[in-house]
Design a protein around this motif. Structure first.
Motif, PDB file in Angstrom:
ATOM      1  N   GLN A 121      -0.030  12.896  -8.994  1.00  0.00           N
ATOM      2  CA  GLN A 121      -1.157  12.064  -9.429  1.00  0.00           C
ATOM      3  C   GLN A 121      -0.661  10.707  -9.931  1.00  0.00           C
ATOM      4  OE1 GLN A 121      -2.659  15.013 -12.160  1.00  0.00           O
ATOM      5  NE2 GLN A 121      -4.371  15.529 -10.812  1.00  0.00           N
ATOM      6  N   GLU A 122       0.411  10.731 -10.714  1.00  0.00           N
ATOM      7  CA  GLU A 122       0.964   9.463 -11.208  1.00  0.00           C
ATOM      8  C   GLU A 122       1.530   8.623 -10.066  1.00  0.00           C
ATOM      9  OE1 GLU A 122       2.905   9.109 -15.004  1.00  0.00           O
ATOM     10  OE2 GLU A 122       2.422  11.205 -15.458  1.00  0.00           O
ATOM     11  N   ALA A 123       2.145   9.287  -9.090  1.00  0.00           N
ATOM     12  CA  ALA A 123       2.674   8.562  -7.932  1.00  0.00           C
ATOM     13  C   ALA A 123       1.542   7.879  -7.173  1.00  0.00           C
ATOM     14  CB  ALA A 123       3.430   9.513  -7.016  1.00  0.00           C
ATOM     15  N   GLN A 124       0.420   8.574  -7.031  1.00  0.00           N
ATOM     16  CA  GLN A 124      -0.717   7.964  -6.341  1.00  0.00           C
ATOM     17  C   GLN A 124      -1.268   6.787  -7.136  1.00  0.00           C
ATOM     18  OE1 GLN A 124      -3.333   9.973  -3.522  1.00  0.00           O
ATOM     19  NE2 GLN A 124      -4.924   9.755  -5.079  1.00  0.00           N
ATOM     20  N   GLU A 125      -1.226   6.870  -8.468  1.00  0.00           N
ATOM     21  CA  GLU A 125      -1.633   5.727  -9.297  1.00  0.00           C
ATOM     22  C   GLU A 125      -0.716   4.528  -9.033  1.00  0.00           C
ATOM     23  OE1 GLU A 125      -3.959   5.248 -12.027  1.00  0.00           O
ATOM     24  OE2 GLU A 125      -4.970   7.001 -11.157  1.00  0.00           O
ATOM     25  N   ILE A 126       0.565   4.790  -8.900  1.00  0.00           N
ATOM     26  CA  ILE A 126       1.555   3.723  -8.695  1.00  0.00           C
ATOM     27  C   ILE A 126       1.396   3.071  -7.321  1.00  0.00           C
ATOM     28  CG2 ILE A 126       4.031   3.238  -8.419  1.00  0.00           C
ATOM     29  CD1 ILE A 126       4.483   5.540 -10.538  1.00  0.00           C
ATOM     30  N   TYR A 127       1.266   3.890  -6.282  1.00  0.00           N
ATOM     31  CA  TYR A 127       1.260   3.387  -4.906  1.00  0.00           C
ATOM     32  C   TYR A 127      -0.137   3.226  -4.305  1.00  0.00           C
ATOM     33  CZ  TYR A 127       6.309   4.162  -4.712  1.00  0.00           C
ATOM     34  OH  TYR A 127       7.664   4.117  -4.939  1.00  0.00           O
ATOM     35  N   GLY A 128      -1.123   3.909  -4.881  1.00  0.00           N
ATOM     36  CA  GLY A 128      -2.476   3.873  -4.327  1.00  0.00           C
ATOM     37  C   GLY A 128      -2.716   4.970  -3.302  1.00  0.00           C
ATOM     38  N   TYR A 129      -1.660   5.638  -2.872  1.00  0.00           N
ATOM     39  CA  TYR A 129      -1.732   6.744  -1.926  1.00  0.00           C
ATOM     40  C   TYR A 129      -0.372   7.441  -1.925  1.00  0.00           C
ATOM     41  CZ  TYR A 129       0.704   3.891   1.683  1.00  0.00           C
ATOM     42  OH  TYR A 129       1.603   3.151   2.398  1.00  0.00           O
ATOM     43  N   LEU A 130      -0.255   8.534  -1.144  1.00  0.00           N
ATOM     44  CA  LEU A 130       0.991   9.290  -1.111  1.00  0.00           C
ATOM     45  C   LEU A 130       1.575   9.344   0.309  1.00  0.00           C
ATOM     46  CD1 LEU A 130       0.182  12.345  -3.426  1.00  0.00           C
ATOM     47  CD2 LEU A 130       1.580  10.337  -3.957  1.00  0.00           C
ATOM     48  N   PRO A 131       2.202   8.273   0.744  1.00  0.00           N
ATOM     49  CA  PRO A 131       2.833   8.303   2.069  1.00  0.00           C
ATOM     50  C   PRO A 131       3.987   9.293   2.060  1.00  0.00           C
ATOM     51  CG  PRO A 131       3.551   6.369   0.871  1.00  0.00           C
ATOM     52  CD  PRO A 131       2.472   7.015   0.035  1.00  0.00           C
ATOM     53  N   ILE A 132       4.429   9.688   3.227  1.00  0.00           N
ATOM     54  CA  ILE A 132       5.492  10.680   3.337  1.00  0.00           C
ATOM     55  C   ILE A 132       6.766  10.216   2.635  1.00  0.00           C
ATOM     56  CG2 ILE A 132       6.395   9.930   5.588  1.00  0.00           C
ATOM     57  CD1 ILE A 132       5.822  13.600   4.488  1.00  0.00           C
ATOM     58  N   GLU A 133       7.032   8.920   2.624  1.00  0.00           N
ATOM     59  CA  GLU A 133       8.223   8.396   1.941  1.00  0.00           C
ATOM     60  C   GLU A 133       8.180   8.695   0.439  1.00  0.00           C
ATOM     61  OE1 GLU A 133       7.492   5.883   5.624  1.00  0.00           O
ATOM     62  OE2 GLU A 133       6.243   6.689   4.009  1.00  0.00           O
ATOM     63  N   VAL A 134       6.996   8.575  -0.156  1.00  0.00           N
ATOM     64  CA  VAL A 134       6.829   8.865  -1.585  1.00  0.00           C
ATOM     65  C   VAL A 134       6.913  10.377  -1.814  1.00  0.00           C
ATOM     66  CG1 VAL A 134       5.199   8.761  -3.522  1.00  0.00           C
ATOM     67  CG2 VAL A 134       5.543   6.759  -2.062  1.00  0.00           C
ATOM     68  N   GLN A 135       6.347  11.148  -0.902  1.00  0.00           N
ATOM     69  CA  GLN A 135       6.435  12.604  -1.021  1.00  0.00           C
ATOM     70  C   GLN A 135       7.897  13.058  -0.987  1.00  0.00           C
ATOM     71  OE1 GLN A 135       3.641  14.845   1.473  1.00  0.00           O
ATOM     72  NE2 GLN A 135       2.492  12.941   1.731  1.00  0.00           N
ATOM     73  N   GLU A 136       8.717  12.399  -0.161  1.00  0.00           N
ATOM     74  CA  GLU A 136      10.145  12.743  -0.097  1.00  0.00           C
ATOM     75  C   GLU A 136      10.852  12.432  -1.420  1.00  0.00           C
ATOM     76  OE1 GLU A 136      11.292  10.434   3.333  1.00  0.00           O
ATOM     77  OE2 GLU A 136      10.857  12.091   4.712  1.00  0.00           O
ATOM     78  N   ILE A 137      10.526  11.304  -2.025  1.00  0.00           N
ATOM     79  CA  ILE A 137      11.119  10.945  -3.323  1.00  0.00           C
ATOM     80  C   ILE A 137      10.740  11.999  -4.367  1.00  0.00           C
ATOM     81  CG2 ILE A 137      11.105   9.256  -5.209  1.00  0.00           C
ATOM     82  CD1 ILE A 137      10.580   7.072  -3.034  1.00  0.00           C
TER      83      ILE A 137
END
Length: 165
Positions: free
Chosen positions: A39-55
């Motif tokens: 949820q916090e990652a989506q706040e940071i990026y606006g969405y959850l691309p696969i690159e963010v999911q990998e991180i």
């Protein structure tokens, strides 16, 4: 409705990644915090691309499949960016029987994107929802916080033109 991965190239910034790594560091000792991190990652990026999911998967030491599974299961998560103007078409029963699906098709044709996608310059994104509580106005769509009701596919070009100028 199956969620789609974005066709738009990921362009996260080092600052965004630093914020995400801080969030992960604060939560990585408790695997039950995975959804909160997402949820916090989506706040940071606006969405959850696969690159963010990998991180997230690497930082939380969980399989990527688990992160992807959560992201694809819960409606709150988006795997593609939102446009400046997020269009959401109601496909609840009342809107659907009054032509909601035809609105989706008209929007897809006019914008060149499908549900769950964003136009290349991130002007528009297209979503479908189950009910927005305006059944008497069906079929209904929203663009950000503006509601449009009693629509036909022929209304779509005029509505879009308002936002393209």
């Amino acid at each position: 409705m199956q969620k789609k991965l974005s066709k738009i190239p990921f362009n996260g910034t080092p600052e965004q990644e630093a914020k995400l790594l801080e969030v992960i560091e604060a939560n990585k000792s408790d695997k039950s915090r995975l959804m909160a991190v997402m949820q916090e990652a989506q706040e940071i990026y606006g969405y959850l691309p696969i690159e963010v999911q990998e991180i997230i998967a690497n930082g939380m030491e969980v399989p990527l499949e688990k992160v992807f599974g959560v992201a694809s299961f819960y409606a709150q998560f988006s795997m593609s960016p939102k446009g400046k103007y997020n269009i959401s078409v109601c496909l609840g029963t009342a809107c659907y029987v009054k032509g909601g699906q035809q609105l989706v098709e008209a929007l897809s044709e006019n914008l060149g994107i499908d549900v769950g996608e964003c136009t290349p310059h991130a002007t528009f994104s297209l979503e479908a929802c189950r009910c927005i509580g305006a059944c008497g106005l069906g079929p209904v769509l929203t663009i950000n916080d503006e509601v449009y009701g009693k629509l036909t596919p022929e209304d779509i070009p005029k509505i879009l033109a308002k936002y393209q100028n």
